[in-house]
Each structure stands twice: as structure tokens, then as C-alpha cells.
Design an enzyme around this catalytic site. Structure first.
Site, PDB file in Angstrom:
ATOM      1  NE  ARG A  96      36.053  15.471  27.890  1.00  0.00           N
ATOM      2  CZ  ARG A  96      37.278  15.038  27.596  1.00  0.00           C
ATOM      3  NH1 ARG A  96      38.247  15.900  27.372  1.00  0.00           N
ATOM      4  NH2 ARG A  96      37.545  13.750  27.521  1.00  0.00           N
ATOM      5  CE1 TYR A 110      37.903  17.279  20.891  1.00  0.00           C
ATOM      6  CE2 TYR A 110      38.036  14.880  20.840  1.00  0.00           C
ATOM      7  CZ  TYR A 110      38.026  16.063  21.546  1.00  0.00           C
ATOM      8  OH  TYR A 110      38.124  16.043  22.916  1.00  0.00           O
ATOM      9  CG  HIS A 122      39.414  20.423  31.261  1.00  0.00           C
ATOM     10  ND1 HIS A 122      38.416  21.324  30.937  1.00  0.00           N
ATOM     11  CD2 HIS A 122      39.604  19.664  30.127  1.00  0.00           C
ATOM     12  CE1 HIS A 122      38.010  21.101  29.696  1.00  0.00           C
ATOM     13  NE2 HIS A 122      38.717  20.100  29.181  1.00  0.00           N
ATOM     14  CG  ASN A 126      41.521  23.261  21.381  1.00  0.00           C
ATOM     15  OD1 ASN A 126      41.567  22.924  22.568  1.00  0.00           O
ATOM     16  ND2 ASN A 126      40.744  22.657  20.497  1.00  0.00           N
ATOM     17  CG  HIS A 132      37.281  24.140  24.498  1.00  0.00           C
ATOM     18  ND1 HIS A 132      38.469  23.486  24.712  1.00  0.00           N
ATOM     19  CD2 HIS A 132      37.207  25.106  25.429  1.00  0.00           C
ATOM     20  CE1 HIS A 132      39.062  24.024  25.751  1.00  0.00           C
ATOM     21  NE2 HIS A 132      38.331  25.020  26.208  1.00  0.00           N
ATOM     22  CB  ILE A 133      36.740  21.151  18.314  1.00  0.00           C
ATOM     23  CG1 ILE A 133      38.010  21.814  17.759  1.00  0.00           C
ATOM     24  CG2 ILE A 133      35.945  20.463  17.213  1.00  0.00           C
ATOM     25  CD1 ILE A 133      39.093  20.837  17.340  1.00  0.00           C
TER      26      ILE A 133
HETATM   27  C1  DHK Z   1      39.961  19.290  23.156  1.00  0.00           C
HETATM   28  C2  DHK Z   1      40.488  18.370  24.019  1.00  0.00           C
HETATM   29  O1  DHK Z   1      41.602  17.715  23.710  1.00  0.00           O
HETATM   30  C3  DHK Z   1      39.817  18.038  25.289  1.00  0.00           C
HETATM   31  O2  DHK Z   1      40.737  17.630  26.287  1.00  0.00           O
HETATM   32  C4  DHK Z   1      38.954  19.166  25.797  1.00  0.00           C
HETATM   33  C5  DHK Z   1      38.818  20.153  23.520  1.00  0.00           C
HETATM   34  C6  DHK Z   1      38.024  19.647  24.703  1.00  0.00           C
HETATM   35  C7  DHK Z   1      37.996  20.517  22.301  1.00  0.00           C
HETATM   36  O3  DHK Z   1      36.783  20.335  22.294  1.00  0.00           O
HETATM   37  O4  DHK Z   1      38.572  21.026  21.337  1.00  0.00           O
HETATM   38  O5  DHK Z   1      38.225  18.733  26.922  1.00  0.00           O
END
Ligand code: DHK
Length: 143
Positions: free
Chosen positions: A112, A24, A81, A75, A101-102
Site C-alpha cells: 500500500r 476506515y 496501487h 479515493n 486515503h482514509i
Molecule cells: C482504501 C482502500 O480500499 C485500500 O485498498 C487502500 C484506502 C487504502 C484508504 O485508506 O482509504 O490501500
């Protein structure tokens, strides 16, 4: 010219910068919020930034966005999901939503790969890091 965007982040995104930085990145949510506000300011856009770990709170904010925002940059974290209720909230308002999504969710676990929300969003930005939030804002400003 000018407008108002809601930057909405779901569960665990308050841990940005500390949480699995390999996936992230190292920016905190506060960094992203400040940088995004500064980036849209020259276009006379304003960002309201909200984050919650709670599904119902996110739904309340989406419902309340009607009439107050030109777009939502969202986000939804793990709720992406799973959440029929957030999908229904997005469908219930006319404010366009871009799902961000990051990480590249398609390179990750199979669970995912599916978004409950993408079919009711204007579009989706995936895997471009925190830059995705800025690209979503650019889209709203230019459209
Ligand atoms: C962020 C989350 O917290 C995950 O649960 C997702 C997403 C992906 C992101 O890539 O920003 O699956």
C-alpha cells in the site's frame, strides 16, 4: 465563487462504516457524501458523488469529467496501487485530481506504500480519516 466537484470512490468504499471500522471509521459513504455536500454549499459549490467497484467505470467517469468539473476528490481504493489504466485516464484530462486515503497507507502493508496515481495527481491526502475528503474540497474551493 462557486463550482462543481466530483467525489469519486473506488472499490469497497461502498462498504464504508461496515468495513474494518478500526481502519476506515464508522461513517458510511452516504454520510460522507451528504456532509460534504452540506459543507461546500455555503461556498456555492456542488458535489456529484459516484462510487464504483469497477475499474472501467471509474475510467469512464474520469474521462467524462473533462469540461464539467473544477476538481475530482478521488479515493481509488485498491486500484491506487495497481492501475496504470486509471493513471492514464487522470493524465488524459485537465481536471485536477486530489487522491484521498482514509487510512495511513504508510503504516500498513508494503504493497500500500506505492501509488500508481499520485505522480499524476495535484496532491495526496493520507491518514486523516474521512476528514481528508473535506480537506480536499477546502483546497479546491480556496484555489
Ligand atoms: C482504501 C482502500 O480500499 C485500500 O485498498 C487502500 C484506502 C487504502 C484508504 O485508506 O482509504 O490501500
Amino acid at each position: 465563487m462557486g463550482g462543481k466537484l466530483l467525489l469519486l470512490n473506488g472499490p469497497n468504499l461502498n462498504r464504508l462504516g461496515k468495513r474494518e471500522p478500526g481502519i476506515y471509521g464508522s461513517k458510511t459513504l452516504s454520510d460522507v457524501e451528504k456532509e460534504l455536500s452540506a459543507a461546500v454549499e455555503p461556498f456555492e459549490y456542488q458535489i456529484d458523488a459516484k462510487q464504483s467497484n469497477h475499474e472501467g467505470q471509474l475510467i469512464d467517469w474520469i474521462q467524462e469529467s473533462e469540461g464539467s468539473y473544477d476538481g475530482i476528490i478521488f479515493n481509488p481504493g485498491g486500484y491506487t496501487h495497481t492501475s496504470v489504466a486509471i493513471r492514464d485516464a487522470i493524465s488524459s484530462v485537465t481536471v485536477p485530481v486530489i487522491e484521498v486515503h482514509i487510512s495511513n497507507v504508510h503504516q500498513r502493508e508494503a504493497f500500500r506504500h506505492t501509488s500508481m496515481l499520485a505522480p499524476v495527481c495535484e496532491g495526496q491526502i493520507v491518514g486523516l480519516g474521512t476528514k481528508g475528503y473535506f480537506l480536499a474540497a477546502k483546497y479546491f474551493i480556496e484555489n
